[in-house]
Design a protein around this motif. Structure first.
Motif, PDB file in Angstrom:
ATOM      1  N   ASN A   6       0.827  -1.208   0.000  1.00 26.16           N
ATOM      2  CA  ASN A   6       0.000   0.000   0.000  1.00 26.16           C
ATOM      3  C   ASN A   6       0.860   1.255   0.000  1.00 26.16           C
ATOM      4  OD1 ASN A   6      -2.448  -1.313  -0.060  1.00 26.16           O
ATOM      5  ND2 ASN A   6      -2.648  -1.403   2.178  1.00 26.16           N
ATOM      6  N   THR A   7       1.910   1.254   0.827  1.00 24.90           N
ATOM      7  CA  THR A   7       2.820   2.401   0.893  1.00 24.90           C
ATOM      8  C   THR A   7       3.545   2.587  -0.439  1.00 24.90           C
ATOM      9  OG1 THR A   7       3.146   1.994   3.254  1.00 24.90           O
ATOM     10  CG2 THR A   7       4.732   3.434   2.166  1.00 24.90           C
ATOM     11  N   ARG A   9       2.503   1.909  -3.412  1.00 24.87           N
ATOM     12  CA  ARG A   9       1.618   2.453  -4.447  1.00 24.87           C
ATOM     13  C   ARG A   9       1.157   3.868  -4.129  1.00 24.87           C
ATOM     14  NH1 ARG A   9      -0.744  -3.128  -3.970  1.00 24.87           N
ATOM     15  NH2 ARG A   9       0.218  -4.329  -5.669  1.00 24.87           N
ATOM     16  N   HIS A  10       0.736   4.093  -2.885  1.00 24.17           N
ATOM     17  CA  HIS A  10       0.091   5.365  -2.566  1.00 24.17           C
ATOM     18  C   HIS A  10       1.067   6.478  -2.219  1.00 24.17           C
ATOM     19  CE1 HIS A  10      -3.363   2.483  -1.640  1.00 24.17           C
ATOM     20  NE2 HIS A  10      -3.741   3.198  -2.676  1.00 24.17           N
ATOM     21  N   ARG A  79       6.736  14.094  -1.723  1.00 22.98           N
ATOM     22  CA  ARG A  79       5.751  13.059  -1.395  1.00 22.98           C
ATOM     23  C   ARG A  79       5.105  13.314  -0.027  1.00 22.98           C
ATOM     24  NH1 ARG A  79       6.861  12.147  -6.014  1.00 22.98           N
ATOM     25  NH2 ARG A  79       6.983  10.117  -7.062  1.00 22.98           N
TER      26      ARG A  79
END
Length: 636
Positions: A6-7, A9-10, A79
């Motif tokens: 998840n990290t 990708r997001h 980011r």
């Protein structure tokens, strides 16, 4: 590991991990120390950036590359990640803000140079903090068997234990089996936490065309015209060569600029930014260029001079074709380059009398002492990096112990009126602060405090004074500067002088042999009758099993041999030596120092100079020049 994906990708915007990344990340998240040996450009940085976001506390990233720190901090900030760097390029205000954010727990990652870890102000700021991960970039620097041993790296394992670091992640792009063993032993890395993804890059065409110096420019121009265009790096050994060659290529109509460590940092940054944006720019550079450069479409890498080592060569060609497209890598260097490279190895080796003077001075110190390494280098005529290495050898032999480096003097400027500052502190802390400030020498703008004087006068621990100044700076009450860097030591035993000097001579001579052997490894690769790629990979412990099909030998079945350099000096060189002797007389303390001067090798006592004699024989064998100097002196 759903949270890691998840990290990925997001936060980082990637759909999947590259080879080796998830295995290393898994080890780190399990709490293990790990070693990642990944080729240049294969995503080592994600192996710690992602876990840092999932772990409690702060991740400290140790890297010797300021350019890499700067680029990665900007990327992570874009980011939305809380990250900072501490290096010499920051202003005092920027440094103060970093320390404040670190103390407040606002940072997930902090990038620092290896020397910073043993800095007393920085170490005091870290004490008691939760450091979940310590990252060692360029980890091969910890090994004496490696091509770029840096003695300060040996102290990182000690610092990790002292700071109670959760786990260590070591990263490198180049490591022979012996270097891997050293890294794993130093940081207690288990076998299953060592991941090596291999060095083979099928999209790189490796060619070797050793060329005499007088013909090399024409060969390079022809290659640039004949091979497909694109961003290009031409590596050279000397700063002077970078400037001359860039000028020659510009005259031939190529978009070319020089880059080397002798340029001001602003100009280097400007050239680097130009190259990053250029589609067909050519940078003619020393090895100062390229470390941390993340440009995927470099199409060509030429070695106008021979690479120093196979490790250097592997890293430098690894900057080509990171996008996976075909890229051309060719070595043009010839036999004259061997002499320059060997001269630098010999020139780094201290003379026996310098080593004996070094040992005599150390063994005559009190049990606790400190040194200015800059002044000690001048005193012993041993180059600073070599001097640090000798001191580290004494530590490894149990003769002395490094204590924290410190600054002998603090200078500070009041950002609030002194009376207002003092009014903020009551009781014992207030009196302590008044006592400190009363010892300072107040000038018109700055005040100066000798820390040794303050420690002795107030009978307090040095660490308390350091923490006080850190606090005052972080809270905007003082602007603080430092000067007079000194390294502290504790002498543990006093062995016999000659025995200790002999031990150090053996070690530096071993290092000298290792340096010469690594140059010979480059020659062996060039002269190898077989697949060049397979031979190169075998050096790093990887068996390709079969020929690569994409190197010069595989394409042609032929090897252009690198001929050995001349073993005697020309009459023109001997004439320069005789004229030099007549002119300078006994200006130099030894014929060896004079020979280094003529060959362009600076020493602490001579430095670099614009004198025409300095470097006039930079392509002549250093040891033969010394012999010629001795003979010329005897004839005068």
């Amino acid at each position: 590991m759903p949270e890691a994906y998840n990290t990925l990708r997001h936060v980082f915007g990637f759909e999947d991990f590259r080879p080796g990344q998830i295995e290393i990340i898994d080890q780190v998240l399990q709490g293990n120390s790990a070693l990642a040996v990944f080729p240049t450009g294969s995503g080592k940085s994600l192996c710690y950036q992602l876990p840092a976001l999932l772990l409690e506390g702060v991740t400290i990233v140790v890297s010797p590359l300021i350019a890499l720190m700067k680029d990665q901090v900007e990327f992570l900030q874009s980011r939305g990640i809380k990250v900072a760097r501490l290096d010499s390029s920051l202003s005092s205000e920027e440094t103060k803000n970093v320390y404040r954010d670190l103390r407040n727990g606002d940072l997930k990652l902090l990038y620092v140079a290896p020397e910073r870890i043993s800095n007393e102000r920085f170490f005091a700021s870290l004490e008691g903090m939760e450091i979940s991960l310590l990252v060692i970039d360029e980890a091969h620097c910890i090994s004496e068997w490696g091509h770029n041993f840096r003695p300060e790296y040996l102290k990182l394992a000690i610092a990790a234990k002292a700071l109670n670091v959760g786990r260590v992640l070591a990263l490198t792009a180049t490591a022979t089996p012996a270097v891997v063993d050293d890294i794993r032993e130093e940081f207690d890395i288990p076998p299953n936490a060592y991941i090596n993804t291999g060095f083979h890059r099928p999209n790189l065409f490796l060619a070797f065309s050793p060329t005499e110096e007088e013909d090399r420019l024409e060969v390079l121009v022809n290659r640039l015209a004949a091979t497909p265009g694109g961003a290009t790096v031409v590596y050279v050994t000397l700063q002077k060569t970078a400037e001359i060659l860039a000028e020659r290529l510009t005259e031939r109509g190529f978009l070319s600029r020089a880059y080397h460590a002798g340029m001001k940092s602003d100009l280097r940054s400007q050239i680097q930014d130009w190259f990053m944006e250029s589609e067909d720019g050519i940078v003619v550079a020393t090895i100062a260029f390229g470390m941390g450069i993340d440009k995927s479409d470099i199409r060509r890498v030429f070695h106008y001079n021979l690479p120093k080592t196979l490790e250097n060569y592997s890293q430098e060609i690894g900057r080509a074709g990171r996008d996976g497209l075909p890229s051309h890598c060719e070595v043009l260097g010839g036999s004259q380059d061997l002499l320059v490279l060997e001269n630098f190895v010999y020139g780094d080796t201290p003379q026996p009398q310098s080593i004996e003077g070094f040992v005599r001075y150390i063994l005559a110190r009190e049990d606790v002492f400190d040194l200015s390494l800059y002044h000690f280098s001048k005193q012993t005529n041993i180059r600073p990096l070599v001097l640090s290495t000798l001191l580290t050898y004494l530590e490894l032999e149990g003769i002395l112990k490094f204590t924290s480096p410190f600054y002998s003097e603090y200078k500070f400027k009041y950002l609030k009126p002194k009376a207002e500052l003092l009014s903020r502190f009551q009781g014992e802390p207030g009196q302590f602060l008044r006592d400190i400030l009363s010892l300072a020498d107040e000038k018109k703008l700055w005040s100066y405090l000798n820390l040794d004087t303050a420690v002795n006068s107030l009978s307090v621990e040095r660490a308390r004074i350091v923490k006080a100044f850190n606090y005052l700076e972080e809270n905007g009450l003082l602007e603080v500067g430092v000067s007079g860097l000194r390294q502290g030591f504790r002498l543990l035993k006093r062995p016999e002088l000659q025995e200790t000097a002999a031990m150090l001579r053996d070690k530096v001579q071993r290092n000298e042999r290792g340096g010469i052997d690594r140059i010979q490894d480059v020659v062996t690769l060039i002269n190898h009758e077989g697949c060049k790629t397979r031979y190169l990979l075998s050096y790093f412990g990887e068996d390709l099993k079969e020929s690569c099909g994409h190197c010069g030998y595989c394409k042609t079945g032929a090897t252009a041999k690198l001929s050995p350099p001349a073993e005697e000096l020309s009459e023109a060189t001997l004439s320069i030596v005789r004229q030099f002797c007549e002119k300078v007389g006994d200006k130099f303390e030894s014929s060896w120092e004079a020979a280094k001067y003529l060959c362009g090798i600076a020493s602490p006592n001579t430095g670099r100079t614009k004198d025409k004699a300095f470097g006039s024989l930079e392509t002549a064998p250093l040891r033969l020049v010394e012999m010629a100097l001795l003979q010329a002196t005897n004839e005068l």
